[in-house]
Design an enzyme around this catalytic site. Structure first.
Site, PDB file in Angstrom:
ATOM      1  N   ASP A  23       3.083  10.964 -10.708  1.00  0.00           N
ATOM      2  CA  ASP A  23       2.335   9.731 -10.854  1.00  0.00           C
ATOM      3  C   ASP A  23       1.310   9.951 -11.990  1.00  0.00           C
ATOM      4  O   ASP A  23       1.015  11.095 -12.333  1.00  0.00           O
ATOM      5  CB  ASP A  23       1.651   9.441  -9.507  1.00  0.00           C
ATOM      6  CG  ASP A  23       0.694   8.284  -9.577  1.00  0.00           C
ATOM      7  OD1 ASP A  23       1.040   7.253 -10.197  1.00  0.00           O
ATOM      8  OD2 ASP A  23      -0.410   8.411  -9.012  1.00  0.00           O
ATOM      9  N   ARG A  24       0.801   8.879 -12.573  1.00  0.00           N
ATOM     10  CA  ARG A  24      -0.146   9.063 -13.684  1.00  0.00           C
ATOM     11  C   ARG A  24      -1.603   8.972 -13.212  1.00  0.00           C
ATOM     12  O   ARG A  24      -2.295   9.981 -13.141  1.00  0.00           O
ATOM     13  CB  ARG A  24       0.136   8.023 -14.790  1.00  0.00           C
ATOM     14  CG  ARG A  24      -0.491   8.377 -16.128  1.00  0.00           C
ATOM     15  CD  ARG A  24      -0.550   7.183 -17.084  1.00  0.00           C
ATOM     16  NE  ARG A  24      -1.669   6.305 -16.752  1.00  0.00           N
ATOM     17  CZ  ARG A  24      -1.964   5.176 -17.411  1.00  0.00           C
ATOM     18  NH1 ARG A  24      -1.216   4.789 -18.424  1.00  0.00           N
ATOM     19  NH2 ARG A  24      -3.011   4.448 -17.049  1.00  0.00           N
ATOM     20  N   ASP A  25      -2.063   7.745 -12.897  1.00  0.00           N
ATOM     21  CA  ASP A  25      -3.486   7.560 -12.579  1.00  0.00           C
ATOM     22  C   ASP A  25      -3.858   8.292 -11.293  1.00  0.00           C
ATOM     23  O   ASP A  25      -3.234   8.093 -10.246  1.00  0.00           O
ATOM     24  CB  ASP A  25      -3.805   6.063 -12.426  1.00  0.00           C
ATOM     25  CG  ASP A  25      -3.525   5.284 -13.713  1.00  0.00           C
ATOM     26  OD1 ASP A  25      -3.863   5.786 -14.805  1.00  0.00           O
ATOM     27  OD2 ASP A  25      -2.965   4.176 -13.618  1.00  0.00           O
TER      28      ASP A  25
ATOM     29  N   ARG B 173       8.516  -1.482  -8.837  1.00  0.00           N
ATOM     30  CA  ARG B 173       7.151  -1.157  -8.428  1.00  0.00           C
ATOM     31  C   ARG B 173       7.177  -0.219  -7.224  1.00  0.00           C
ATOM     32  O   ARG B 173       7.698  -0.556  -6.164  1.00  0.00           O
ATOM     33  CB  ARG B 173       6.378  -2.446  -8.104  1.00  0.00           C
ATOM     34  CG  ARG B 173       4.912  -2.202  -7.843  1.00  0.00           C
ATOM     35  CD  ARG B 173       4.090  -3.485  -7.782  1.00  0.00           C
ATOM     36  NE  ARG B 173       2.774  -3.184  -7.241  1.00  0.00           N
ATOM     37  CZ  ARG B 173       1.797  -2.593  -7.931  1.00  0.00           C
ATOM     38  NH1 ARG B 173       1.965  -2.321  -9.217  1.00  0.00           N
ATOM     39  NH2 ARG B 173       0.650  -2.290  -7.370  1.00  0.00           N
ATOM     40  N   LYS B 174       6.591   0.985  -7.381  1.00  0.00           N
ATOM     41  CA  LYS B 174       6.525   1.897  -6.241  1.00  0.00           C
ATOM     42  C   LYS B 174       5.806   1.181  -5.093  1.00  0.00           C
ATOM     43  O   LYS B 174       4.817   0.515  -5.349  1.00  0.00           O
ATOM     44  CB  LYS B 174       5.758   3.182  -6.604  1.00  0.00           C
ATOM     45  CG  LYS B 174       6.448   4.073  -7.623  1.00  0.00           C
ATOM     46  CD  LYS B 174       5.567   5.286  -7.988  1.00  0.00           C
ATOM     47  CE  LYS B 174       4.381   4.887  -8.852  1.00  0.00           C
ATOM     48  NZ  LYS B 174       3.544   6.029  -9.292  1.00  0.00           N
TER      49      LYS B 174
ATOM     50  N   ASN C 259       2.991   2.752 -11.854  1.00  0.00           N
ATOM     51  CA  ASN C 259       2.840   1.303 -11.723  1.00  0.00           C
ATOM     52  C   ASN C 259       1.738   0.858 -12.680  1.00  0.00           C
ATOM     53  O   ASN C 259       0.629   1.411 -12.645  1.00  0.00           O
ATOM     54  CB  ASN C 259       2.404   0.932 -10.297  1.00  0.00           C
ATOM     55  CG  ASN C 259       3.528   1.035  -9.271  1.00  0.00           C
ATOM     56  OD1 ASN C 259       4.695   1.154  -9.626  1.00  0.00           O
ATOM     57  ND2 ASN C 259       3.161   0.980  -8.001  1.00  0.00           N
ATOM     58  N   GLN C 260       1.998  -0.111 -13.521  1.00  0.00           N
ATOM     59  CA  GLN C 260       0.988  -0.584 -14.474  1.00  0.00           C
ATOM     60  C   GLN C 260       0.954  -2.109 -14.494  1.00  0.00           C
ATOM     61  O   GLN C 260       1.389  -2.763 -15.452  1.00  0.00           O
ATOM     62  CB  GLN C 260       1.249   0.000 -15.880  1.00  0.00           C
ATOM     63  CG  GLN C 260       1.012   1.492 -15.984  1.00  0.00           C
ATOM     64  CD  GLN C 260      -0.438   1.904 -15.723  1.00  0.00           C
ATOM     65  OE1 GLN C 260      -1.364   1.142 -15.987  1.00  0.00           O
ATOM     66  NE2 GLN C 260      -0.642   3.102 -15.190  1.00  0.00           N
TER      67      GLN C 260
HETATM   68 MG   LIG Z   1      -1.956   7.110  -8.840  1.00  0.00          MG
END
Ligand SMILES: [Mg+2]
Length: 197
Positions: free
Chosen positions: A13-15, A106-107, A58-59
């Site tokens: 995951d990113r954020d 979308r996760k 997810n963005q």
């Molecule tokens: Mg995250």
């Protein structure tokens, strides 16, 4: 302990895993993107262990029109270049721009995982680890049949047991410890030991 080798894939995951999550907001420019401590070096180490490193993010900010897909792509290329400068790599970044919770990409829905397996047919989800900071990440990983590691960067009170979570760590460098991969710190033989950072 997992026996991880080059046949394994790491989904990140990113954020809240790679960069600081902005509470109630979004990373809309490179100026908003701040690596969490130790992350570029941690990704470099993980890249020596796993055969593939994939980001799944997810963005919603794209669907909201706060940033274009190409501006987001620019943030991801800068992120990837910084990781490369630390000796690491990201093989592919997938993002879901959609607002609808039931969007297939979308996760916790599995679209980004399915796309990754189309792009990289060698990915085996039984030999994949997902690292995320939300239960939606863990649910995504479970649906794909991955092993899941929850990082407590935004939810410090989280604790096991939880049916979707196999491992818990404070952050990405902590996940390396939880996975018993600290001895992979040095490049080269892959089992060198020493005091390196
Ligand atoms: Mg995250």
């Amino acid at each position: 302990m997992l026996q991880i080798d080059q046949s394994w894939t790491l989904f990140l995951d990113r954020d809240g895993v790679i960069n600081r999550e902005i509470s109630g907001g979004y990373v809309l420019s490179w100026g908003d993107f701040h690596f969490l401590p130790g992350v570029p070096a941690a990704i470099a180490l993980l890249g020596r262990v796993f055969g593939k490193l994939i980001v799944v993010s997810n963005q919603k900010c794209v669907g909201k029109g706060l940033i274009t897909a190409s501006q987001l792509g620019e943030i991801h290329s800068r992120m990837t270049r910084r990781i490369a400068a630390a000796g690491g790599r990201i093989d592919r970044v997938y993002f879901c721009p959609d607002l609808e919770e039931d969007s297939p990409c979308r996760k916790p829905n599995t679209g980004m995982g399915i796309q990754a397996s189309r792009d990289f047919p060698e990915i085996a989800f039984s030999k994949s680890l997902l690292i995320g900071n939300k239960l939606s990440d863990m649910e995504f990983g479970r649906r794909m049949g991955m092993t899941n590691c929850f990082v407590r960067t935004t939810d410090p009170g989280f604790h096991l047991p939880h049916p979707w979570v196999d491992l818990v760590a404070e952050d990405l460098p902590g996940a390396i410890k939880a996975l018993g991969l600290e001895d992979k710190r040095r490049s080269g033989s892959g089992n060198a030991s020493g005091p390196g950072q």
